[in-house]
Design a protein around this motif. Sequence first.
Motif, PDB file in Angstrom:
ATOM      1  N   LYS A 215       0.832  -1.213   0.000  1.00  0.00           N
ATOM      2  CA  LYS A 215       0.000   0.000   0.000  1.00  0.00           C
ATOM      3  C   LYS A 215       0.861   1.256   0.000  1.00  0.00           C
ATOM      4  CE  LYS A 215      -4.156  -1.709   2.362  1.00  0.00           C
ATOM      5  NZ  LYS A 215      -4.955  -1.600   3.618  1.00  0.00           N
ATOM      6  N   CYS A 216       1.917   1.238   0.810  1.00  0.00           N
ATOM      7  CA  CYS A 216       2.830   2.386   0.883  1.00  0.00           C
ATOM      8  C   CYS A 216       3.450   2.659  -0.480  1.00  0.00           C
ATOM      9  CB  CYS A 216       3.944   2.134   1.905  1.00  0.00           C
ATOM     10  SG  CYS A 216       3.379   1.963   3.606  1.00  0.00           S
ATOM     11  N   PHE A 217       3.924   1.607  -1.119  1.00  0.00           N
ATOM     12  CA  PHE A 217       4.596   1.761  -2.408  1.00  0.00           C
ATOM     13  C   PHE A 217       3.621   2.152  -3.508  1.00  0.00           C
ATOM     14  CE2 PHE A 217       8.366   0.092  -0.549  1.00  0.00           C
ATOM     15  CZ  PHE A 217       9.405   0.413  -1.412  1.00  0.00           C
ATOM     16  N   GLU A 218       2.414   1.611  -3.465  1.00  0.00           N
ATOM     17  CA  GLU A 218       1.426   1.963  -4.488  1.00  0.00           C
ATOM     18  C   GLU A 218       1.064   3.439  -4.403  1.00  0.00           C
ATOM     19  OE1 GLU A 218      -1.617  -0.919  -3.739  1.00  0.00           O
ATOM     20  OE2 GLU A 218      -0.825  -2.341  -5.231  1.00  0.00           O
ATOM     21  N   PHE A 219       0.994   3.968  -3.173  1.00  0.00           N
ATOM     22  CA  PHE A 219       0.690   5.387  -2.993  1.00  0.00           C
ATOM     23  C   PHE A 219       1.843   6.259  -3.501  1.00  0.00           C
ATOM     24  CE2 PHE A 219       0.366   9.381  -0.632  1.00  0.00           C
ATOM     25  CZ  PHE A 219      -0.979   9.684  -0.789  1.00  0.00           C
ATOM     26  N   CYS A 220       3.074   5.776  -3.332  1.00  0.00           N
ATOM     27  CA  CYS A 220       4.265   6.539  -3.722  1.00  0.00           C
ATOM     28  C   CYS A 220       4.702   6.283  -5.160  1.00  0.00           C
ATOM     29  CB  CYS A 220       5.436   6.199  -2.790  1.00  0.00           C
ATOM     30  SG  CYS A 220       5.157   6.564  -1.046  1.00  0.00           S
ATOM     31  N   ARG A 221       4.018   5.366  -5.834  1.00  0.00           N
ATOM     32  CA  ARG A 221       4.454   4.895  -7.157  1.00  0.00           C
ATOM     33  C   ARG A 221       4.769   6.038  -8.132  1.00  0.00           C
ATOM     34  NH1 ARG A 221       2.667   0.038  -9.911  1.00  0.00           N
ATOM     35  NH2 ARG A 221       1.083  -0.147  -8.283  1.00  0.00           N
ATOM     36  N   ASP A 222       3.814   6.954  -8.333  1.00  0.00           N
ATOM     37  CA  ASP A 222       4.002   8.021  -9.326  1.00  0.00           C
ATOM     38  C   ASP A 222       5.154   8.941  -8.947  1.00  0.00           C
ATOM     39  OD1 ASP A 222       1.934   6.997 -10.785  1.00  0.00           O
ATOM     40  OD2 ASP A 222       0.435   8.439 -10.069  1.00  0.00           O
ATOM     41  N   GLY A 223       5.270   9.235  -7.658  1.00  0.00           N
ATOM     42  CA  GLY A 223       6.359  10.092  -7.193  1.00  0.00           C
ATOM     43  C   GLY A 223       7.721   9.457  -7.424  1.00  0.00           C
ATOM     44  N   ILE A 224       7.811   8.164  -7.152  1.00  0.00           N
ATOM     45  CA  ILE A 224       9.068   7.421  -7.384  1.00  0.00           C
ATOM     46  C   ILE A 224       9.427   7.481  -8.869  1.00  0.00           C
ATOM     47  CG2 ILE A 224      10.153   5.143  -7.358  1.00  0.00           C
ATOM     48  CD1 ILE A 224       8.379   4.476  -4.901  1.00  0.00           C
ATOM     49  N   LYS A 225       8.437   7.235  -9.729  1.00  0.00           N
ATOM     50  CA  LYS A 225       8.701   7.219 -11.172  1.00  0.00           C
ATOM     51  C   LYS A 225       9.165   8.582 -11.678  1.00  0.00           C
ATOM     52  CE  LYS A 225       5.606   3.462 -12.573  1.00  0.00           C
ATOM     53  NZ  LYS A 225       4.475   3.070 -13.426  1.00  0.00           N
ATOM     54  N   LYS A 226       8.578   9.653 -11.166  1.00  0.00           N
ATOM     55  CA  LYS A 226       8.972  11.003 -11.612  1.00  0.00           C
ATOM     56  C   LYS A 226      10.417  11.301 -11.242  1.00  0.00           C
ATOM     57  CE  LYS A 226       4.357  13.084 -11.485  1.00  0.00           C
ATOM     58  NZ  LYS A 226       3.446  13.994 -10.737  1.00  0.00           N
ATOM     59  N   ILE A 227      10.800  10.932 -10.024  1.00  0.00           N
ATOM     60  CA  ILE A 227      12.170  11.191  -9.578  1.00  0.00           C
ATOM     61  C   ILE A 227      13.161  10.344 -10.369  1.00  0.00           C
ATOM     62  CG2 ILE A 227      13.759  10.903  -7.616  1.00  0.00           C
ATOM     63  CD1 ILE A 227      11.355  11.743  -5.825  1.00  0.00           C
ATOM     64  N   VAL A 228      12.850   9.069 -10.580  1.00  0.00           N
ATOM     65  CA  VAL A 228      13.732   8.180 -11.351  1.00  0.00           C
ATOM     66  C   VAL A 228      13.859   8.679 -12.792  1.00  0.00           C
ATOM     67  CG1 VAL A 228      13.939   5.862 -12.340  1.00  0.00           C
ATOM     68  CG2 VAL A 228      13.360   6.136  -9.922  1.00  0.00           C
ATOM     69  N   GLU A 229      12.760   9.171 -13.351  1.00  0.00           N
ATOM     70  CA  GLU A 229      12.786   9.695 -14.719  1.00  0.00           C
ATOM     71  C   GLU A 229      13.687  10.924 -14.815  1.00  0.00           C
ATOM     72  OE1 GLU A 229       9.710  11.347 -18.168  1.00  0.00           O
ATOM     73  OE2 GLU A 229       8.923  10.595 -16.274  1.00  0.00           O
ATOM     74  N   LYS A 230      13.602  11.815 -13.811  1.00  0.00           N
ATOM     75  CA  LYS A 230      14.455  13.012 -13.814  1.00  0.00           C
ATOM     76  C   LYS A 230      15.921  12.653 -13.609  1.00  0.00           C
ATOM     77  CE  LYS A 230      10.926  16.304 -12.341  1.00  0.00           C
ATOM     78  NZ  LYS A 230      10.445  17.216 -11.262  1.00  0.00           N
ATOM     79  N   PHE A 231      16.170  11.632 -12.827  1.00  0.00           N
ATOM     80  CA  PHE A 231      17.539  11.167 -12.615  1.00  0.00           C
ATOM     81  C   PHE A 231      18.113  10.572 -13.894  1.00  0.00           C
ATOM     82  CE2 PHE A 231      20.498   7.740 -11.101  1.00  0.00           C
ATOM     83  CZ  PHE A 231      21.468   8.580 -10.567  1.00  0.00           C
ATOM     84  N   ASP A 232      17.209  10.109 -14.778  1.00  0.00           N
ATOM     85  CA  ASP A 232      17.576   9.525 -16.069  1.00  0.00           C
ATOM     86  C   ASP A 232      18.491   8.318 -15.878  1.00  0.00           C
ATOM     87  OD1 ASP A 232      17.550   9.229 -18.808  1.00  0.00           O
ATOM     88  OD2 ASP A 232      19.249  10.584 -19.130  1.00  0.00           O
ATOM     89  N   CYS A 233      18.022   7.392 -15.051  1.00  0.00           N
ATOM     90  CA  CYS A 233      18.814   6.214 -14.712  1.00  0.00           C
ATOM     91  C   CYS A 233      18.503   5.072 -15.664  1.00  0.00           C
ATOM     92  CB  CYS A 233      18.516   5.785 -13.277  1.00  0.00           C
ATOM     93  SG  CYS A 233      19.391   4.315 -12.760  1.00  0.00           S
ATOM     94  N   LYS A 234      19.521   4.578 -16.356  1.00  0.00           N
ATOM     95  CA  LYS A 234      19.358   3.450 -17.266  1.00  0.00           C
ATOM     96  C   LYS A 234      19.733   2.122 -16.606  1.00  0.00           C
ATOM     97  CE  LYS A 234      18.365   6.294 -20.612  1.00  0.00           C
ATOM     98  NZ  LYS A 234      16.956   6.473 -20.998  1.00  0.00           N
ATOM     99  N   ASN A 235      20.242   2.207 -15.387  1.00  0.00           N
ATOM    100  CA  ASN A 235      20.728   1.004 -14.702  1.00  0.00           C
ATOM    101  C   ASN A 235      19.660   0.493 -13.733  1.00  0.00           C
ATOM    102  OD1 ASN A 235      22.098  -0.823 -12.900  1.00  0.00           O
ATOM    103  ND2 ASN A 235      24.026   0.032 -13.620  1.00  0.00           N
ATOM    104  N   LEU A 236      19.043  -0.642 -14.080  1.00  0.00           N
ATOM    105  CA  LEU A 236      17.947  -1.169 -13.263  1.00  0.00           C
ATOM    106  C   LEU A 236      18.427  -1.652 -11.898  1.00  0.00           C
ATOM    107  CD1 LEU A 236      15.767  -3.126 -15.848  1.00  0.00           C
ATOM    108  CD2 LEU A 236      15.573  -0.755 -15.101  1.00  0.00           C
ATOM    109  N   ARG A 237      19.704  -2.015 -11.791  1.00  0.00           N
ATOM    110  CA  ARG A 237      20.219  -2.448 -10.494  1.00  0.00           C
ATOM    111  C   ARG A 237      20.221  -1.286  -9.503  1.00  0.00           C
ATOM    112  NH1 ARG A 237      23.462  -5.983 -13.712  1.00  0.00           N
ATOM    113  NH2 ARG A 237      23.244  -8.156 -13.049  1.00  0.00           N
ATOM    114  N   ILE A 238      20.559  -0.084  -9.975  1.00  0.00           N
ATOM    115  CA  ILE A 238      20.539   1.095  -9.103  1.00  0.00           C
ATOM    116  C   ILE A 238      19.113   1.365  -8.635  1.00  0.00           C
ATOM    117  CG2 ILE A 238      20.811   3.614  -9.079  1.00  0.00           C
ATOM    118  CD1 ILE A 238      23.319   3.258 -10.785  1.00  0.00           C
ATOM    119  N   ILE A 239      18.143   1.232  -9.550  1.00  0.00           N
ATOM    120  CA  ILE A 239      16.735   1.436  -9.168  1.00  0.00           C
ATOM    121  C   ILE A 239      16.311   0.374  -8.153  1.00  0.00           C
ATOM    122  CG2 ILE A 239      14.356   1.534 -10.005  1.00  0.00           C
ATOM    123  CD1 ILE A 239      15.466   2.467 -12.703  1.00  0.00           C
ATOM    124  N   LYS A 240      16.747  -0.860  -8.352  1.00  0.00           N
ATOM    125  CA  LYS A 240      16.409  -1.935  -7.415  1.00  0.00           C
ATOM    126  C   LYS A 240      16.959  -1.633  -6.026  1.00  0.00           C
ATOM    127  CE  LYS A 240      16.888  -6.917  -6.652  1.00  0.00           C
ATOM    128  NZ  LYS A 240      17.450  -8.186  -7.186  1.00  0.00           N
TER     129      LYS A 240
END
Length: 371
Positions: A215-240
């Motif tokens: 539930k916590c992560f689902e609520f934060c989902r869009d915010g997490i995606k926006k920050i990761v998109e701005k960071f422009d991270c191509k490395n999925l291990r870093i996101i993990k």
Amino acid sequence: NILLMDKNKHISDYLKYFCTTKESLNLSVLIDGEWGSGKTYFINRFKDDNSSFKFISISLFGVKKSSDISKKIILSSIKSKGHENFLKKTMHHAMQGVSKFLEGWSKGAIKIEGDVLDIGVQKYLQETTNILIVDDLERCDISIKELFGYFNELNEKYNNKIIFIADVNNLSEENAKLFSLMKEKIIGKTFCVQTNQSEFIDNFIYKINEPEMKKCFEFCRDGIKKIVEKFDCKNLRIIKYLLLDLIRIFEEFDLIKEHYKNDKIQEFIKIFLILNLENSKEALNSEIIKNVFGYRIRYILDQKKESNELPSIDENRTKDISDKYSISNINDLIISEEDWSDLIIKNIFSKITINKQLKESIFPENNPEWK
């Protein structure tokens, strides 16, 4: 249902054809990409979506000779579904190889082609329909010539289907030259996986088992995606690693988990994600953390401009981070700069101190006016 891999659908479509066709292709498939680009993640998802196929997956990391490959195939097969008789059949074929060797040796023919263990594996694979997934091509310690020779026999002689996963740019200089010369003889198709950060985050959340955490992560989902998109991270291990660190924060601080919808907690999570990501790219220091939020860095740079001073490397980086995430409006860091530095840079924290500050932010009405 497991989410579709839209960006890489052309690869999964071809792999389905590759795995099901009865034609003797006699060539393998290569999935190429940089470390962390999502190659292993993609192939694991493909395996999940096509569980009716018989996959044998191995890593070539640390492999020093061809018999090491055979050992890895045996161990992987014992653990895989649909290979219950693997060990029995392999050892049967291997012992047949031993018998032939002893018979030849007794007649003075001391030469034997291949390793006895390799013979057992090859004979078993000849009798079954398997798809071999061979990861970490660039991390093995044997020559590409010997490696391709081993798999080429499985391919041409026994018609086994092989999917190689590699970061070709990281091959040793010698193996890179051999790879260029031999590639066309064993690899028929090469694909490059496209990183899909959004899908990766969705799938990570999908796999969270604990209901409250999900539930916590689902609520934060869009915010997490926006920050990761701005960071422009191509490395999925870093996101993990980022998402695992966020799980740790939720687990360590009950107040965050219980009040994850609170604006102050959302601000805390946003700051945590930004600092965590930027620190993974290049180590932060306490001065950057101190000046990156609010208008501090702008004030510092304006002062330097007036006095004709050039900004430092850290000051330029601070401005870049501030501009990237548009965080000049964040003036309340929720916890102290020192605690942020300890948490992000040193990976240590005081639960008592941080919980106290979180409580004061969430319930300001309980704080004395003079405080």
